[in-house]
Design a protein around this motif. Structure first.
Motif, PDB file in Angstrom:
ATOM      1  N   GLY A 119      18.628  -2.212 -27.631  1.00  0.00           N
ATOM      2  CA  GLY A 119      17.951  -3.619 -27.458  1.00  0.00           C
ATOM      3  C   GLY A 119      16.703  -2.760 -26.776  1.00  0.00           C
ATOM      4  O   GLY A 119      16.192  -3.851 -25.868  1.00  0.00           O
ATOM      5  N   SER A 120      16.319  -2.007 -26.546  1.00  0.00           N
ATOM      6  CA  SER A 120      15.000  -1.201 -25.350  1.00  0.00           C
ATOM      7  C   SER A 120      15.612  -1.690 -24.295  1.00  0.00           C
ATOM      8  O   SER A 120      14.799  -1.911 -24.071  1.00  0.00           O
ATOM      9  CB  SER A 120      14.318  -2.024 -26.522  1.00  0.00           C
ATOM     10  OG  SER A 120      13.581  -1.358 -27.840  1.00  0.00           O
ATOM     11  N   MET A 121      16.820  -1.287 -23.955  1.00  0.00           N
ATOM     12  CA  MET A 121      16.781  -2.007 -22.819  1.00  0.00           C
ATOM     13  C   MET A 121      16.968  -0.309 -21.615  1.00  0.00           C
ATOM     14  O   MET A 121      16.830  -1.052 -20.412  1.00  0.00           O
ATOM     15  CB  MET A 121      18.593  -2.354 -22.518  1.00  0.00           C
ATOM     16  CG  MET A 121      18.998  -3.711 -23.386  1.00  0.00           C
ATOM     17  SD  MET A 121      20.149  -3.967 -22.714  1.00  0.00           S
ATOM     18  CE  MET A 121      21.136  -3.048 -22.859  1.00  0.00           C
ATOM     19  N   THR A 122      16.957   0.403 -21.658  1.00  0.00           N
ATOM     20  CA  THR A 122      16.661   1.789 -20.841  1.00  0.00           C
ATOM     21  C   THR A 122      15.227   1.330 -19.950  1.00  0.00           C
ATOM     22  O   THR A 122      15.837   1.456 -18.854  1.00  0.00           O
ATOM     23  CB  THR A 122      17.125   2.827 -22.100  1.00  0.00           C
ATOM     24  OG1 THR A 122      18.298   2.917 -22.944  1.00  0.00           O
ATOM     25  CG2 THR A 122      17.258   4.443 -20.850  1.00  0.00           C
ATOM     26  N   THR A 123      14.443   1.874 -20.852  1.00  0.00           N
ATOM     27  CA  THR A 123      13.612   1.918 -19.898  1.00  0.00           C
ATOM     28  C   THR A 123      12.678   0.234 -18.713  1.00  0.00           C
ATOM     29  O   THR A 123      12.814  -0.384 -17.949  1.00  0.00           O
ATOM     30  CB  THR A 123      11.616   2.149 -20.881  1.00  0.00           C
ATOM     31  OG1 THR A 123      12.151   3.458 -21.397  1.00  0.00           O
ATOM     32  CG2 THR A 123      10.950   2.175 -19.952  1.00  0.00           C
ATOM     33  N   ARG A 124      13.196  -1.221 -19.961  1.00  0.00           N
ATOM     34  CA  ARG A 124      13.102  -2.057 -19.315  1.00  0.00           C
ATOM     35  C   ARG A 124      14.156  -2.459 -18.262  1.00  0.00           C
ATOM     36  O   ARG A 124      14.167  -3.410 -17.067  1.00  0.00           O
ATOM     37  CB  ARG A 124      13.764  -3.078 -20.147  1.00  0.00           C
ATOM     38  CG  ARG A 124      12.575  -3.711 -21.056  1.00  0.00           C
ATOM     39  CD  ARG A 124      13.315  -4.621 -21.983  1.00  0.00           C
ATOM     40  NE  ARG A 124      14.186  -4.721 -23.189  1.00  0.00           N
ATOM     41  CZ  ARG A 124      14.008  -6.049 -23.605  1.00  0.00           C
ATOM     42  NH1 ARG A 124      14.181  -7.609 -23.631  1.00  0.00           N
ATOM     43  NH2 ARG A 124      15.285  -5.312 -24.787  1.00  0.00           N
ATOM     44  N   PHE A 125      15.632  -1.700 -18.177  1.00  0.00           N
ATOM     45  CA  PHE A 125      16.193  -2.624 -16.813  1.00  0.00           C
ATOM     46  C   PHE A 125      16.446  -1.378 -16.021  1.00  0.00           C
ATOM     47  O   PHE A 125      17.094  -2.011 -15.188  1.00  0.00           O
ATOM     48  CB  PHE A 125      17.699  -3.385 -17.052  1.00  0.00           C
ATOM     49  CG  PHE A 125      17.814  -4.468 -18.391  1.00  0.00           C
ATOM     50  CD1 PHE A 125      16.417  -5.104 -18.043  1.00  0.00           C
ATOM     51  CD2 PHE A 125      17.902  -4.624 -20.089  1.00  0.00           C
ATOM     52  CE1 PHE A 125      16.414  -6.405 -18.575  1.00  0.00           C
ATOM     53  CE2 PHE A 125      17.548  -6.000 -20.203  1.00  0.00           C
ATOM     54  CZ  PHE A 125      16.498  -6.681 -19.900  1.00  0.00           C
ATOM     55  N   HIS A 126      17.087  -0.198 -16.614  1.00  0.00           N
ATOM     56  CA  HIS A 126      17.218   1.003 -15.575  1.00  0.00           C
ATOM     57  C   HIS A 126      16.046   1.554 -14.535  1.00  0.00           C
ATOM     58  O   HIS A 126      16.747   1.794 -13.969  1.00  0.00           O
ATOM     59  CB  HIS A 126      17.490   1.763 -16.777  1.00  0.00           C
ATOM     60  CG  HIS A 126      18.414   2.997 -17.122  1.00  0.00           C
ATOM     61  ND1 HIS A 126      19.873   2.312 -17.668  1.00  0.00           N
ATOM     62  CD2 HIS A 126      19.022   3.257 -15.534  1.00  0.00           C
ATOM     63  CE1 HIS A 126      20.984   3.779 -17.252  1.00  0.00           C
ATOM     64  NE2 HIS A 126      20.624   4.240 -15.929  1.00  0.00           N
ATOM     65  N   ASP A 127      15.265   1.489 -15.351  1.00  0.00           N
ATOM     66  CA  ASP A 127      13.797   2.023 -14.417  1.00  0.00           C
ATOM     67  C   ASP A 127      13.678   1.387 -13.069  1.00  0.00           C
ATOM     68  O   ASP A 127      13.896   1.865 -12.192  1.00  0.00           O
ATOM     69  CB  ASP A 127      13.238   1.770 -15.737  1.00  0.00           C
ATOM     70  CG  ASP A 127      12.947   3.243 -16.161  1.00  0.00           C
ATOM     71  OD1 ASP A 127      14.214   3.984 -16.724  1.00  0.00           O
ATOM     72  OD2 ASP A 127      11.493   3.804 -16.724  1.00  0.00           O
ATOM     73  N   PRO A 128      13.681   0.635 -13.356  1.00  0.00           N
ATOM     74  CA  PRO A 128      13.497  -0.368 -12.191  1.00  0.00           C
ATOM     75  C   PRO A 128      13.973  -0.328 -11.442  1.00  0.00           C
ATOM     76  O   PRO A 128      14.050  -0.521  -9.750  1.00  0.00           O
ATOM     77  CB  PRO A 128      13.307  -2.127 -12.211  1.00  0.00           C
ATOM     78  CG  PRO A 128      12.744  -2.125 -13.863  1.00  0.00           C
ATOM     79  CD  PRO A 128      13.376  -0.584 -15.171  1.00  0.00           C
ATOM     80  N   LEU A 129      15.785   0.203 -11.800  1.00  0.00           N
ATOM     81  CA  LEU A 129      16.530   0.198 -10.735  1.00  0.00           C
ATOM     82  C   LEU A 129      16.903   1.367 -10.182  1.00  0.00           C
ATOM     83  O   LEU A 129      17.153   1.798  -8.945  1.00  0.00           O
ATOM     84  CB  LEU A 129      17.492  -0.069 -11.291  1.00  0.00           C
ATOM     85  CG  LEU A 129      18.169  -1.572 -11.392  1.00  0.00           C
ATOM     86  CD1 LEU A 129      19.079  -2.440 -12.577  1.00  0.00           C
ATOM     87  CD2 LEU A 129      18.237  -2.296 -10.079  1.00  0.00           C
ATOM     88  N   ILE A 130      16.424   2.322 -11.073  1.00  0.00           N
ATOM     89  CA  ILE A 130      16.515   3.480 -10.766  1.00  0.00           C
ATOM     90  C   ILE A 130      14.938   3.848  -9.538  1.00  0.00           C
ATOM     91  O   ILE A 130      15.725   4.571  -8.611  1.00  0.00           O
ATOM     92  CB  ILE A 130      16.172   4.953 -12.145  1.00  0.00           C
ATOM     93  CG1 ILE A 130      16.973   5.002 -12.827  1.00  0.00           C
ATOM     94  CG2 ILE A 130      15.374   5.961 -11.515  1.00  0.00           C
ATOM     95  CD1 ILE A 130      17.870   6.251 -13.877  1.00  0.00           C
TER      96      ILE A 130
END
Lengths: 711, 160
Positions: A119-130
């Motif tokens: 779902g192309s989630m890694t950059t969408r949801f992961h990055d802001p939190l990292i």
């Protein structure tokens, strides 16, 4: 999570990722350093579990006592470059060199729970939190440094893993010195102070893949490359078709082969040997009789079957009244679009390696969902999920196909039956085609109308089996209705998420219909789109691509054509324009050039994004021009690359150019999937422009071009 | 029937006892643990198992062991010289010519074979020479770029 639940999320695009559970136990296992935990369960920040003093989290980073930084993530690396982009985000915000960052992905004991990489989630949801976590860690380091250097925090600055006094760079202390002997666990605070985009040093700069050297030297370890002492290779006796029932089996000839072990648990029959080739030979010696159910449809009749069986309907978007819109229309269009089943066809087949010892199963699995696979395996084997450990591994492609892991369950069953002996199960290519969870065949019926000024007055979009992903309208149509149809037992075999699930099919229908209307009223398709669009980011992406290719309303020489398609996926607005040559005597199509315009918010690794867009164009040409599963109900006749044609070097465009909207201050959106959704429609529209053939069915084969020309 | 065969593998003489009807692919992967050579389709369509046999790129899944006696086999693991990447490997890294990496060893071995025969191929000759190596991630464009840049790198440099 069950496949159906994943599909429900996936086909509808994901607004918020699924929630996980508390990880108290997990933290106990960690060594020293500064540990920042964070959750992906909310797009914003942590919510505390009232029962506990620790927040839920499903990723964390640690500044270790040697100054290196670990980031543990339940995501996996399947070629999309997440390992590299996550490292960049972390290095930038934490002020360390990218080489100091280690990303550990997908190990179910080391990494916190994650629902899956899709779902192309890694950059969408992961990055802001990292970034938030890294900012938090930086703050802790500053506080420690302030104490040590006796300088207030505001007068400190960090770079390359060290904290310096702003005024005097000789006063410094390294992260390693600061973390030595400490264990500080913190969660991300509500408003961590993030770097401003103009201060980025690593984010937004192209970075070569961090795993490239391993991959070009053959050292990168994939699931089938695991070697364990005494390991056996397994082959499974397979039915000729889905739904077939085992009537009789004779394993004696297989058992007579030296060194072969045969396992039989009702219809699960397995041959094992220390040589994979002898195991293959042995499974061939097993005599089986199967009862195959009667056929209800094949690849030609499936569309009729879908319309007859997909009866569960749901209106997912609606506005105005389509009947009113119809009465206000000058011209009304009723069209039907078809798309066959598509295979994921990763070059690495589904593979698992496992050993069951002392009540515990250790596995390496080519899985996009290591945690989901762990649960599934644990359930089938009747083990507590803590007794199943999936380890980090590279994936040889995924595209959604490795969300589903039947091979892991099969391998785990075998491992348990031969307790203490390691086993490897690598599906052969035929099994890969048989048990793939195909992109579903689909029918889309579109009724629409325009007035004489070229304003779309109504839009009635009915999508059978393609789901709702990508159907959000970015054309301002006053009267519109989008309905999805599905049903149980429509498909003869498993179907599932295929890179931007359903969206390629939906976009093919919508963008073909748009051009049909534009041509009929004699308007340039670019102008027609701009006139009807009501979404600024869609307009941006369209203009980026149109400017790049130098769009003009002037006709190209006969046999050459250009086609546009615009789409929306994973928060990204995307346009693809292609230029094709069509030979109208043979119907063959050559895509010469493709231009991608993408508005996807903040871009972490521009080169990584461009590579993904190129990958989408190249891979997308397969479903557009040649890929189609041939079948007779449960019998999948496409069984290797000889009769399922994925793109080859000669098929790909000579030139692919990607233009990205400048939106560094906006949240990042998906980049691994968007451009692929436009390929079918862009090529269909270009073929029409080149020779006047309008093809309503994917793939656009030479025969279908000729048929359309003869109409 | 077991049979002893000798051949050269990545510069070293080796002798193994093998059964007939076994293929080079699985000998490399299981007996020598040279797992850089990948199984992709088993029928020669995909090229993931490409190795050099007497300097020619071949599909190791279709090479039977009785036919390799006395030959010289080079796999992806044998390309580095003194810890230095081969120019084709280097070019793949520098051009970001890979994604999942699974087809990469086969692509590189095929490209090395191609450049040995034709050190300065045109773009079309690269496309023709790489045609039967499959990549699912869609890295084709950069693979072509990488082979072009490797060709330039190798100009004047002794061939492996």
């Amino acid at each position: 999570m069950k496949a159906e639940e994943i599909n429900k999320l996936y086909f509808s695009d994901i607004k918020s990722p699924p929630v996980q559970v508390n990880r108290r136990e997990f933290l106990k296992r960690l060594g020293g350093g500064i540990i920042i935990v964070f959750s992906l369960s909310e797009l914003a920040f942590l919510t505390k579990n009232p029962e506990d003093d620790l927040p839920d989290f499903n990723a964390y980073l640690r500044v270790k006592e040697d100054g290196r930084v670990d980031c543990f993530s339940g995501k996996i690396e399947m070629g999309q470059g997440a390992n590299t982009s996550l490292s960049q985000v972390l290095a930038d915000e934490l002020e360390v060199n990218i080489d100091q960052v280690d990303i550990i992905m997908g190990d179910t004991e080391l990494c916190p729970y994650d629902a899956g990489t899709w779902g192309s989630m890694t950059t969408r949801f992961h990055d802001p939190l990292i970034r938030a976590a890294a900012a938090e860690a930086r703050l802790v380091l500053f506080e420690l440094a302030s104490e040590k250097l006796e300088i207030p925090v505001v007068q400190l600055v960090a770079e390359g893993g060290k904290v310096f006094a702003k005024s005097d760079k000789s006063k410094s202390v390294s992260y390693a010195e600061l973390t030595k002997g400490k264990k500080i666990v913190k969660s991300v605070s509500e408003k961590p102070e993030l770097k401003k985009p103009d201060a980025f040093k690593v984010i937004g700069k192209s970075h070569l893949r961090r795993d490239a050297v391993q991959k070009v030297t053959g050292k990168a370890v994939y699931t089938a490359d695991i070697r364990l002492p005494g390991m056996l290779y397994a082959r499974i006796a397979r039915p000729p078709a889905h739904g077939a029932k085992l009537a009789a089996a004779d394993i004696s000839a297989a058992e007579a082969i030296n060194g072969v072990k045969v396992l039989k648990d009702t219809d699960f029959i397995v041959a094992l040997h220390a040589s994979p080739e002898i195991a293959e030979q042995a499974v061939g010696a097993i005599k089986t009789d199967w009862e195959v159910p009667p056929s209800k449809a094949n690849n030609e009749t499936i569309f009729k079957h879908i319309l007859a069986t997909a009866k569960d309907s749901k209106v997912i978007h609606e506005g105005g009244n389509t009947e009113t819109g119809k009465s206000e229309s000058e011209l009304v269009f009723e069209e039907e679009y078809h798309d066959g089943y598509k295979a994921h066809a990763s070059i690495e087949t589904h593979t698992a390696t496992s050993v069951f010892e002392q009540g515990k199963l250790t596995m390496w699995v080519s899985s996009q969902t290591p945690f989901g696979t762990r649960e599934e395996v644990a359930k089938v084997l009747g083990l507590a999920k803590e007794k199943v450990h999936l380890k980090q591994i590279f994936l040889g492609g995924g595209f959604g196909g490795k969300i589903y892991n039947q091979q892991a369950v099969e391998c785990a069953r075998i491992a348990k039956m031969i307790e203490g002996t390691p086993v490897q199960l690598m599906w052969n290519r035929k099994e890969e085609f048989m048990y793939d969870m195909f992109r579903p065949a689909a029918v889309i019926k579109v009724n629409s109308g325009v007035n004489k000024d070229g304003i779309i007055k109504f839009w009635d979009f009915n999508t059978y089996c393609a789901g709702g992903r990508g159907t959000e309208l970015f054309y301002g149509i006053p009267n519109h209705k989008t309905t999805t149809y599905d049903g149980k037992d429509v498909h003869p075999f498993g179907t599932g998420a295929w890179r931007a699930p359903g969206n390629s099919t939906n976009t093919f229908a919508r963008e073909s219909q748009i051009e049909i209307m534009a041509h009929k009223i004699g308007m340039d398709p670019l102008e027609f789109r701009l006139k009807n669009m009501n979404n600024e980011r869609a307009v941006n992406s369209l203009k980026l691509a149109a400017n790049k290719i130098g769009w003009s309303a002037k006709k190209l020489p006969k046999g050459t054509g250009r086609g546009i398609a615009v789409g929306i996926d994973a928060g990204t607005l995307v346009t693809v324009i292609v230029e094709v040559n069509v030979d109208s005597t043979t119907g063959t199509i050559k895509v010469k050039r493709a231009v991608v315009g993408q508005d996807m918010g903040q871009v972490v690794n521009p080169e990584g994004v461009i590579i993904q867009a190129e990958g989408c164009v190249n891979m997308g040409l397969g479903y557009t021009l040649s890929e189609d599963i041939e079948f007779d109900w449960g019998e999948v006749k496409s069984n290797n690359f000889g009769n399922y044609k994925i793109p080859k070097f000669s098929m790909i465009p000579e030139v692919i150019e990607t233009e990205l909207a400048d939106a560094m201050d906006k949240p990042p959106q998906g980049g691994g999937e968007p451009a692929i959704i436009c390929m079918g429609a862009a090529v269909a529209n270009a073929v029409f422009d080149a020779c006047g053939a309008r093809v309503f069915r994917l793939p656009i084969t030479p025969e279908r071009v000729l048929q359309a020309l003869n109409k | 029937m077991a049979e002893k065969i000798q051949f050269e593998l990545n510069g070293k003489r080796v002798e193994v006892e093998v059964e007939k009807n076994q293929t080079l692919l699985w000998l490399l992967r299981t007996r020598f643990n040279l797992t850089g050579t990948k199984y992709g389709c088993g029928l020669g369509y995909c090229g993931s198992c490409t190795v050099l046999m007497d300097d020619d790129p071949v599909r190791s899944c279709g090479i039977y062991l009785e036919d390799i006696g006395g030959s010289k086999i080079v796999t992806i693991e044998g390309l580095e010289k003194n810890g230095e990447l081969h120019p084709v490997q280097k070019a793949f890294v520098e051009n970001d010519a890979l994604q999942c990496g699974f087809c990469t060893p086969g692509m590189i071995m095929n490209a090395v074979g191609l450049l040995q025969k034709n050190p300065e191929p045109s773009r079309q000759e690269i496309i023709d020479g790489m045609e039967d190596n499959l990549c699912r991630c869609g890295a084709h464009t950069r693979i072509i770029d990488a082979i072009e840049s490797a060709s330039k790198m190798m100009k004047g440099v002794p061939q492996p």
